[in-house]
Design a protein around this motif. Structure first.
Motif, PDB file in Angstrom:
ATOM      1  N   ASN A 292     -10.582   4.835  -2.427  1.00 21.39           N
ATOM      2  CA  ASN A 292     -10.761   3.506  -3.624  1.00 21.39           C
ATOM      3  C   ASN A 292     -10.390   2.270  -2.876  1.00 21.39           C
ATOM      4  OD1 ASN A 292      -9.091   1.875  -5.486  1.00 21.39           O
ATOM      5  ND2 ASN A 292     -10.278   3.200  -6.772  1.00 21.39           N
ATOM      6  N   THR A 293      -9.589   2.137  -1.875  1.00 20.55           N
ATOM      7  CA  THR A 293      -9.114   1.093  -1.317  1.00 20.55           C
ATOM      8  C   THR A 293     -10.521   0.639  -0.588  1.00 20.55           C
ATOM      9  OG1 THR A 293      -6.812   1.286  -0.910  1.00 20.55           O
ATOM     10  CG2 THR A 293      -8.044  -0.157   0.756  1.00 20.55           C
ATOM     11  N   PHE A 294     -11.254   1.278   0.190  1.00 22.03           N
ATOM     12  CA  PHE A 294     -12.631   1.066   0.804  1.00 22.03           C
ATOM     13  C   PHE A 294     -13.629   0.626  -0.304  1.00 22.03           C
ATOM     14  CE2 PHE A 294     -16.646   2.233   2.799  1.00 22.03           C
ATOM     15  CZ  PHE A 294     -16.551   1.666   3.886  1.00 22.03           C
ATOM     16  N   TYR A 295     -13.622   1.167  -1.174  1.00 19.37           N
ATOM     17  CA  TYR A 295     -14.629   0.989  -2.264  1.00 19.37           C
ATOM     18  C   TYR A 295     -14.481  -0.487  -2.949  1.00 19.37           C
ATOM     19  CZ  TYR A 295     -17.752   1.491  -6.385  1.00 19.37           C
ATOM     20  OH  TYR A 295     -18.696   1.447  -7.430  1.00 19.37           O
ATOM     21  N   LYS A 296     -13.093  -0.644  -3.394  1.00 24.52           N
ATOM     22  CA  LYS A 296     -12.916  -1.932  -3.847  1.00 24.52           C
ATOM     23  C   LYS A 296     -12.717  -3.265  -2.874  1.00 24.52           C
ATOM     24  CE  LYS A 296     -12.381   0.183  -7.516  1.00 24.52           C
ATOM     25  NZ  LYS A 296     -11.461   0.371  -8.480  1.00 24.52           N
ATOM     26  N   THR A 297     -12.664  -2.786  -1.602  1.00 25.53           N
ATOM     27  CA  THR A 297     -12.438  -3.894  -0.475  1.00 25.53           C
ATOM     28  C   THR A 297     -13.846  -4.152  -0.195  1.00 25.53           C
ATOM     29  OG1 THR A 297     -10.439  -2.907   0.147  1.00 25.53           O
ATOM     30  CG2 THR A 297     -11.426  -4.531   1.635  1.00 25.53           C
ATOM     31  N   MET A 298     -14.797  -3.331   0.118  1.00 27.39           N
ATOM     32  CA  MET A 298     -16.386  -3.442   0.493  1.00 27.39           C
ATOM     33  C   MET A 298     -16.862  -4.301  -0.754  1.00 27.39           C
ATOM     34  SD  MET A 298     -16.998  -2.219   3.092  1.00 27.39           S
ATOM     35  CE  MET A 298     -18.733  -2.294   3.257  1.00 27.39           C
ATOM     36  N   SER A 299     -16.596  -3.774  -2.005  1.00 29.93           N
ATOM     37  CA  SER A 299     -17.214  -4.324  -3.163  1.00 29.93           C
ATOM     38  C   SER A 299     -16.623  -5.918  -3.416  1.00 29.93           C
ATOM     39  CB  SER A 299     -16.753  -3.610  -4.415  1.00 29.93           C
ATOM     40  OG  SER A 299     -17.142  -4.456  -5.653  1.00 29.93           O
TER      41      SER A 299
ATOM     42  N   PHE B 181       0.679  -1.035  -0.028  1.00 28.43           N
ATOM     43  CA  PHE B 181       0.049  -0.014  -0.154  1.00 28.43           C
ATOM     44  C   PHE B 181       0.711   1.175  -0.007  1.00 28.43           C
ATOM     45  CE2 PHE B 181      -3.253  -2.908   1.071  1.00 28.43           C
ATOM     46  CZ  PHE B 181      -4.215  -2.667   0.796  1.00 28.43           C
ATOM     47  N   PRO B 182       0.202   2.179  -0.600  1.00 31.14           N
ATOM     48  CA  PRO B 182       1.154   3.523  -0.766  1.00 31.14           C
ATOM     49  C   PRO B 182       1.155   4.273   0.417  1.00 31.14           C
ATOM     50  CG  PRO B 182      -0.908   3.770  -1.718  1.00 31.14           C
ATOM     51  CD  PRO B 182      -1.034   2.376  -1.277  1.00 31.14           C
ATOM     52  N   THR B 183       0.121   4.136   1.514  1.00 30.68           N
ATOM     53  CA  THR B 183       0.190   5.117   2.713  1.00 30.68           C
ATOM     54  C   THR B 183      -0.587   4.240   3.837  1.00 30.68           C
ATOM     55  OG1 THR B 183      -1.995   5.873   2.269  1.00 30.68           O
ATOM     56  CG2 THR B 183      -0.080   7.382   1.358  1.00 30.68           C
ATOM     57  N   LEU B 184      -0.081   4.921   5.118  1.00 28.62           N
ATOM     58  CA  LEU B 184      -0.815   4.036   5.975  1.00 28.62           C
ATOM     59  C   LEU B 184      -2.340   4.313   6.124  1.00 28.62           C
ATOM     60  CD1 LEU B 184      -0.389   2.521   8.878  1.00 28.62           C
ATOM     61  CD2 LEU B 184       0.571   4.731   9.767  1.00 28.62           C
ATOM     62  N   GLU B 185      -2.903   5.665   5.613  1.00 33.85           N
ATOM     63  CA  GLU B 185      -4.360   5.866   5.555  1.00 33.85           C
ATOM     64  C   GLU B 185      -4.842   4.494   4.622  1.00 33.85           C
ATOM     65  OE1 GLU B 185      -2.011   7.806   5.524  1.00 33.85           O
ATOM     66  OE2 GLU B 185      -2.722   9.737   5.880  1.00 33.85           O
ATOM     67  N   ALA B 186      -4.388   4.236   3.408  1.00 34.98           N
ATOM     68  CA  ALA B 186      -4.982   3.125   2.698  1.00 34.98           C
ATOM     69  C   ALA B 186      -4.786   1.879   3.341  1.00 34.98           C
ATOM     70  CB  ALA B 186      -4.190   3.309   1.379  1.00 34.98           C
TER      71      ALA B 186
ATOM     72  N   PHE C 265     -12.944  10.407   3.465  1.00 35.95           N
ATOM     73  CA  PHE C 265     -11.788   9.842   3.402  1.00 35.95           C
ATOM     74  C   PHE C 265     -10.753  10.914   3.283  1.00 35.95           C
ATOM     75  CE2 PHE C 265     -14.220   6.027   3.222  1.00 35.95           C
ATOM     76  CZ  PHE C 265     -13.451   4.989   3.844  1.00 35.95           C
ATOM     77  N   PRO C 266      -9.716  10.879   3.687  1.00 35.51           N
ATOM     78  CA  PRO C 266      -8.260  11.781   3.393  1.00 35.51           C
ATOM     79  C   PRO C 266      -7.905  11.911   2.142  1.00 35.51           C
ATOM     80  CG  PRO C 266      -7.585   9.926   4.698  1.00 35.51           C
ATOM     81  CD  PRO C 266      -8.778   9.798   4.635  1.00 35.51           C
ATOM     82  N   THR C 267      -7.887  10.749   1.298  1.00 30.84           N
ATOM     83  CA  THR C 267      -7.316  10.744   0.031  1.00 30.84           C
ATOM     84  C   THR C 267      -7.938   9.717  -0.733  1.00 30.84           C
ATOM     85  OG1 THR C 267      -5.790   8.693   0.438  1.00 30.84           O
ATOM     86  CG2 THR C 267      -5.132  10.968   1.011  1.00 30.84           C
ATOM     87  N   LEU C 268      -7.872   9.842  -2.130  1.00 30.09           N
ATOM     88  CA  LEU C 268      -8.431   8.897  -3.058  1.00 30.09           C
ATOM     89  C   LEU C 268      -7.962   7.398  -2.851  1.00 30.09           C
ATOM     90  CD1 LEU C 268     -10.203   8.469  -5.364  1.00 30.09           C
ATOM     91  CD2 LEU C 268      -8.778   9.524  -6.797  1.00 30.09           C
TER      92      LEU C 268
END
Lengths: 300, 300
Positions: free
Chosen positions: B251-258, A244-249, B244-247
């Motif tokens: 995007n990680t949330f979107y794809k993981t939920m899906s 992952f690129p960042t800790l948030e992700a 969310f703080p960043t895309l």
């Protein structure tokens, strides 16, 4: 290697028993994890106690006094230092956190004189995920230690994940470098690092492993998404490792898998003299046991 | 409001029928979404065709010629411009993407002279999630348009999410500002924005809504995690909205939920003259239908 139980089976049959120093083994889930280790003869347990009262620990010790060693300390901080010293002196192969606060244990681990840091090594957290939806375990980094990885840190993260995959028998792990799209864009500097990492992988720097990206989590783990996008890569839909690129992700992935993906998580800190297990207080006994097994594999 | 079907029921009973211009309605899942709209009399559909052959569309039109309007265009780009023009001229309330490439449709939407931008408005993507694990729908921003939100963009994102919650009957939506920990830290500048956003919320700037954070996804959506951490907030474990703080994180949330959360997703672009629906090609007919319903609610 589809589930954590497969890892435990492998561990039981192939790896020599490791010595695990557990700092403040007072709480129910830590004692539960230790109990399974002892019952299954998977590791030698060294209880580094802090003098605190614990019914769970007392009961466990009464039943298993002949099977575990105990090092009695007078305080939590003393226990942290003694646990670290056991590893430094070569008397333990893995350090595990019990009911001590993570910051307190890490202070002893990070101590420049008496800690577990290795000169020049990158310390990074590795998580393994056992999910009912995917046909394999997922390993990912870094959901705890490195907020904004540099190129050098990305390299170390990949190396730790690939190493543990090799140790559990995944001959050529597939590594996906995570982003929100497939496009490399200098506005997102990690995508430039990803280009470098792919070159290094192609030059054999990570041993037997395939590295590809940028790509998103679904493209990495779902072949159908890759097909719809017309992306062809041996990693697409079959990733063993997500970087992952960042800790948030990565934290978002961790928490979303754990809560909404009904996944079981295990984690270990790599890059220290010996693997360090720092579970959350909220982790179940199973999760702590799997983290411990993972750390023993990493130490092997 | 626990599922998308609850939203559809509300929509059926309360909201006036909106006019939806669908650009290039050629593919199976878009036609499926339109068919349900027409069958359930949920919206008036305007088919903006590109002249391409499509068996699915031909069959649908043969059976429903009296129930839909058709605007015939000569090319995909022409269809995009005509769809946008229908909205600009007040002849459509929602714009929806069919089998046209997202970039091509957005070019027409973003055109400074003839597009759908509103002066001074922030364009942002809102996603709604229907998950079997949680007791309510989750709304979150921004998984598509804004990679690194500024304070002003965070404000707009919250406003769009809160607005849609109010419209579906959530009187006081709970907004969680997502980070990997609860600590505000100037190294992570979005956590400083979060402090500002909480002040603005307390001053009533977002209307009836409770805003709290930073916190992680699990703390926001799982009361037990909050308890273990000793965090008490009306948002913890009950979040309706995640910012969310960043895309990369969203995007990680979107794809993981899906993929791993087996969730159904719906999405809409807000801040334009009218809501714009830009589903992925891989989305199912159900997902496209729910996105369309969401956009009609947003337009209401």
């Amino acid at each position: 290697m589809k589930t954590f139980e497969d890892v435990v089976d492998l561990f039981r049959s192939h790896v020599s028993r490791k010595r695990v120093a557990v700092v403040c083994p007072d709480d129910e889930s830590t004692v539960g994890a230790i109990r399974r280790c002892v019952d299954d003869k998977l590791a030698e347990i060294i209880l580094v106690t802090s003098g605190r009262e614990s019914r769970e620990l007392d009961e466990f010790m009464a039943a298993n006094s002949d099977k575990v060693r105990t090092v009695e300390c007078t305080s939590v901080d003393d226990a942290a230092r003694r646990g670290v010293a056991l590893v430094r002196e070569g008397n333990a192969d893995v350090l595990m956190k019990g009911s001590i606060n993570t910051d307190n244990l890490l202070r002893a681990v990070l101590d420049k004189e008496c800690g577990l840091l290795q000169k020049g090594a990158v310390m990074s957290h590795l998580t393994a995920v056992d999910t009912p939806v995917y046909d394999r375990l997922i390993f990912f980094s870094d959901a705890a230690v490195i907020p904004r990885p540099t190129l050098e840190q990305f390299e170390a993260m990949i190396r730790y994940d690939v190493d543990i995959c090799h140790k559990i028998g995944i001959a050529e792990p597939k590594v996906a470098l995570i982003h929100f799209t497939e496009k490399v864009n200098s506005k997102f500097s990690h995508t430039l690092d990803y280009v470098e990492l792919k070159s290094k992988a192609a030059a054999g720097e990570f041993g037997n492993a395939i590295v590809d990206g940028p790509m998103d989590v679904k493209t990495a783990c779902d072949a159908h998404s890759g097909e719809m996008k017309g992306i062809s890569s041996p990693v697409v839909g079959k990733a063993d490792i997500l970087i992952f690129p960042t800790l948030e992700a990565s934290n978002t992935f961790y928490k979303t898998m754990s809560l909404f993906g009904r996944a079981t998580m295990a984690g270990v800190i790599c890059g220290t003299i010996a693997p360090v297990v720092v579970p959350s207080r909220a982790d179940t006994a199973d999760s702590k046991f799997y983290s411990l097994a993972l750390a023993c594999v990493a130490a092997g």
